[in-house]
Design an enzyme around this catalytic site. Structure first.
Site, mmCIF file in Angstrom:
data_model
loop_
_atom_site.group_PDB
_atom_site.id
_atom_site.type_symbol
_atom_site.label_atom_id
_atom_site.label_comp_id
_atom_site.label_asym_id
_atom_site.label_seq_id
_atom_site.Cartn_x
_atom_site.Cartn_y
_atom_site.Cartn_z
ATOM 1 N N ASN A 109 70.430 30.169 63.718
ATOM 2 C CA ASN A 109 69.199 30.468 64.490
ATOM 3 C C ASN A 109 69.598 30.780 65.918
ATOM 4 O OD1 ASN A 109 66.551 30.400 65.734
ATOM 5 N ND2 ASN A 109 65.804 28.708 64.940
ATOM 6 N N CYS A 125 61.262 31.246 69.869
ATOM 7 C CA CYS A 125 61.792 32.171 68.751
ATOM 8 C C CYS A 125 60.828 33.486 68.448
ATOM 9 C CB CYS A 125 62.031 31.299 67.303
ATOM 10 S SG CYS A 125 63.032 29.913 67.603
ATOM 11 N N HIS A 171 62.197 35.863 61.365
ATOM 12 C CA HIS A 171 63.060 35.104 62.062
ATOM 13 C C HIS A 171 64.210 34.465 61.489
ATOM 14 C CE1 HIS A 171 64.363 32.346 64.993
ATOM 15 N NE2 HIS A 171 63.769 31.253 64.578
HETATM 16 O O1 UT7 Z 1 63.299 28.603 65.251
HETATM 17 C C1 UT7 Z 1 62.204 27.840 65.058
HETATM 18 C C2 UT7 Z 1 61.845 26.770 64.506
HETATM 19 N N1 UT7 Z 1 62.928 25.901 63.930
HETATM 20 C C3 UT7 Z 1 62.743 25.959 62.439
HETATM 21 O O2 UT7 Z 1 62.101 26.713 61.935
HETATM 22 C C4 UT7 Z 1 63.433 25.121 61.711
HETATM 23 C C5 UT7 Z 1 62.534 24.215 60.627
HETATM 24 N N2 UT7 Z 1 63.089 23.203 59.993
HETATM 25 C C6 UT7 Z 1 64.293 23.326 59.168
HETATM 26 O O3 UT7 Z 1 64.756 24.112 58.940
HETATM 27 C C7 UT7 Z 1 64.588 22.007 58.192
HETATM 28 O O4 UT7 Z 1 63.412 21.105 58.448
HETATM 29 C C8 UT7 Z 1 66.038 21.305 59.003
HETATM 30 C C9 UT7 Z 1 67.072 22.308 58.225
HETATM 31 C C10 UT7 Z 1 65.888 21.197 60.107
HETATM 32 C C11 UT7 Z 1 66.055 20.319 57.933
HETATM 33 O O5 UT7 Z 1 65.894 20.275 56.623
HETATM 34 P P1 UT7 Z 1 65.080 19.194 55.711
HETATM 35 O O6 UT7 Z 1 65.237 19.581 54.283
HETATM 36 O O7 UT7 Z 1 63.729 19.278 56.308
HETATM 37 O O8 UT7 Z 1 65.819 17.716 55.929
HETATM 38 P P2 UT7 Z 1 65.232 16.528 56.533
HETATM 39 O O9 UT7 Z 1 64.874 16.846 57.997
HETATM 40 O O10 UT7 Z 1 64.226 16.221 55.492
HETATM 41 O O11 UT7 Z 1 66.578 15.473 56.190
HETATM 42 C C12 UT7 Z 1 67.074 15.329 54.882
HETATM 43 C C13 UT7 Z 1 68.194 14.379 55.245
HETATM 44 C C14 UT7 Z 1 68.045 12.993 56.164
HETATM 45 O O12 UT7 Z 1 68.626 12.180 55.680
HETATM 46 P P3 UT7 Z 1 67.743 10.766 55.116
HETATM 47 O O13 UT7 Z 1 66.703 10.435 56.136
HETATM 48 O O14 UT7 Z 1 66.829 11.491 53.895
HETATM 49 O O15 UT7 Z 1 68.758 9.804 54.665
HETATM 50 C C15 UT7 Z 1 68.658 13.548 57.602
HETATM 51 O O16 UT7 Z 1 69.290 12.713 58.317
HETATM 52 O O17 UT7 Z 1 69.442 15.131 55.690
HETATM 53 C C16 UT7 Z 1 69.900 14.289 56.671
HETATM 54 N N3 UT7 Z 1 70.374 15.349 57.649
HETATM 55 C C17 UT7 Z 1 71.777 15.793 57.476
HETATM 56 N N4 UT7 Z 1 72.772 15.413 56.495
HETATM 57 C C18 UT7 Z 1 73.753 16.244 56.699
HETATM 58 C C19 UT7 Z 1 69.905 15.968 58.589
HETATM 59 N N5 UT7 Z 1 70.798 17.041 59.334
HETATM 60 C C20 UT7 Z 1 71.960 16.833 58.710
HETATM 61 C C21 UT7 Z 1 73.222 17.596 58.780
HETATM 62 N N6 UT7 Z 1 74.044 17.020 57.827
HETATM 63 N N7 UT7 Z 1 73.467 18.122 59.547
#
Ligand code: UT7
Length: 345
Positions: A302, A132, A272
Site C-alpha cells: 500500500n 490514500c 487503491h
Molecule cells: O490504505 C487504506 C487503508 N488501509 C486499508 O484499507 C487496510 C484495511 N485492513 C486490512 O487490510 C486488514 O484488516 C489487515 C490486513 C490489516 C488485517 O487483516 P485481518 O484479516 O483484518 O486480520 P485481523 O486484524 O483481524 O488479525 C487477525 C490476527 C490477529 O491475531 P488474533 O488476535 O486473532 O490472535 C492479529 O494479531 O492476525 C494477527 N496478525 C498477524 N499475524 C501475523 C496481525 N498482523 C499480523 C502479521 N503476521 N503481520
C-alpha cells in the site's frame, strides 16, 4: 451569457456532466525506489510469515526508499517521467499539486520542493492531504483549474515515503506499506485522455481509526510521544477494511451513474492497492469480472496517495489500458476519505 463550448469526449453520454473547459489526463509517469523488502525479510523483523501476509493481503514485497531519498525525490522522478511522456518542459507547468501524508517536512510544502527540483519556475505549488484518496482528490482539484481556465497545465502527484512513519515493531501495520510516487499531467488537449468525472468524499468521525497521533499541533513531538511511539502510523485494520469496501463500492457506483455507464463498459478498474481481499470484495459487489481489475499490490504493498497513480501508469505502460478504453479509478483512505474517477483513455 455565452454558450459553453462543446466537450471533446468521444463518449456522448459523458457530455451531460460538462461544466467548463474539458480536462484531459495527457500523460502519466511513476517511480518506485530500487530497494525491495520481501515478506521473507519481514519474517526476520517481526513475528509474521509470508503465508499470513500473502493470504491476508496479497502483498509479496514492497519498495523502500533510501535513507537520503525523501518524498520530494520520489515525486520529482515520477513527475519527470510524466512530463517526458507528455512531451512538455517543466517551465510549461502552471501549478503543481502534491498529495502526500509523508511530506519531507511540516513546511514548506513538498510541492514547493518539487517545483525547485524540476525547475518549474512559473508554477504555483501546494500540497493536499487526503491519505490514500489523495491522488484522486488532487485530480479533481487540478481538473477544476483547467475547467475554469485558470491554468493550462497542471501537474498532479501522489507520493509517499511511508517507511518513514511505519512502526517497524508493529506487525499489524508494518507489513502493509511501501514507498513510491505517481504523477499525471492535466491539460485541455482535444483528442487526449478525457477525465469524465471525479468524486470526492469524507467522514471525519472516523479520523482516529487510521492516523499518526503525534507530531502535529494536538500532540507536538516530545520525549513522551516518542516513548509511546505516537509518531508512527496507527490503524484499526478491521474497522478500516469494512468501511473501505462499502465506501469504494458506493463511490464507484456513483461515478458510473453520473456517466451513465454500466460496469461492463469499463475496460480497466484501478482500485487503491491496500489489500487484495478489499479489492475482490468491491469488485464482487460491482459485478465486475476479475479480468477488469488491475492489481499490482503484490509488488508494492500500500503506497497510499501514490497507489492509484503508480497502478495507472503501469496499466498504460504495459498496454493493459488502450486508446478509447474507459478506466475507473477508486480509492479509500485515512480521514476517512474516498474518491473515484472515470477516464476515457
Ligand atoms: O490504505 C487504506 C487503508 N488501509 C486499508 O484499507 C487496510 C484495511 N485492513 C486490512 O487490510 C486488514 O484488516 C489487515 C490486513 C490489516 C488485517 O487483516 P485481518 O484479516 O483484518 O486480520 P485481523 O486484524 O483481524 O488479525 C487477525 C490476527 C490477529 O491475531 P488474533 O488476535 O486473532 O490472535 C492479529 O494479531 O492476525 C494477527 N496478525 C498477524 N499475524 C501475523 C496481525 N498482523 C499480523 C502479521 N503476521 N503481520
Amino acid at each position: 451569457m455565452n454558450p459553453q463550448p462543446r466537450p471533446v469526449f468521444k463518449n456522448p453520454r459523458a457530455q451531460y456532466e460538462f461544466r467548463g473547459r474539458p480536462c484531459s489526463v495527457v500523460a502519466v509517469g511513476s517511480y518506485t525506489p530500487a530497494r525491495v523488502l520481501t515478506n521473507t525479510d519481514l519474517e526476520k523483523m517481526v513475528q509474521t510469515s509470508d503465508e499470513w501476509i500473502t493470504t491476508r493481503t496479497g502483498i509479496k514485497e514492497r519498495r523502500i526508499a533510501a535513507s537520503d531519498e525523501a518524498t520530494s525525490d520520489l515525486a520529482t522522478k515520477a513527475a519527470q517521467r510524466a512530463l517526458a511522456n507528455a512531451g512538455l518542459q517543466a517551465e510549461q507547468i502552471d501549478l503543481i499539486i502534491v498529495a502526500t501524508v509523508t511530506p519531507d517536512m511540516l513546511f514548506p510544502s513538498t510541492a514547493c520542493l518539487v517545483q525547485e527540483k524540476l525547475g518549474a519556475r512559473r508554477a504555483a505549488a501546494f500540497d493536499i492531504e487526503a491519505a490514500c484518496s489523495g491522488f484522486i482528490y488532487a485530480l479533481e482539484i487540478g481538473q477544476q483549474f483547467i475547467m475554469s481556465r485558470t491554468y493550462d497545465t497542471v501537474l498532479v502527484i501522489g507520493a509517499e515515503k511511508l517507511s518513514s512513519i511505519v512502526d517497524w515493531q508493529d506487525r499489524n501495520t508494518c507489513v502493509l506499506f511501501g514507498d513510491g510516487a505517481g504523477a499525471a499531467v492535466l491539460q485541455n488537449r482535444p483528442g487526449s485522455h478525457g477525465l469524465l468525472t471525479v468524486l470526492m468524499g469524507a467522514d471525519g468521525s472516523k479520523g482516529s481509526v487510521l492516523c499518526v497521533p503525534a507530531g502535529g499541533s494536538r500532540n507536538p513531538a516530545s520525549p513522551a510521544t516518542l516513548a509511546q511511539r505516537l509518531h508512527y502510523l496507527r490503524m484499526d485494520g478491521r474497522e478500516t477494511f469494512k468501511y473501505a469496501v462499502s465506501a469504494m463500492y458506493n463511490a464507484a457506483r456513483e461515478v458510473l451513474r453520473r456517466c451513465e455507464l454500466s460496469i461492463d463498459q469499463i475496460a480497466c478498474i484501478i482500485p487503491h492497492q491496500a489489500n487484495r481481499r478489499i479489492i475482490d470484495a468491491v469488485a464482487e459487489r460491482l459485478n465486475a469480472r476479475p479480468g477488469q481489475l488491475f492489481v499490482n499490490l503484490e509488488k508494492y504493498g500500500n503506497t497510499s496517495a501514490a497507489s492509484v497513480a503508480i497502478a495507472l501508469d503501469e496499466a498504460v505502460a504495459s498496454g493493459r489500458i488502450k486508446r478509447g478504453d474507459l478506466v475507473l479509478l477508486v480509492a479509500f483512505g485515512g480521514g476517512f476519505t474516498w474518491g473515484a474517477a472515470v477516464i476515457e483513455w
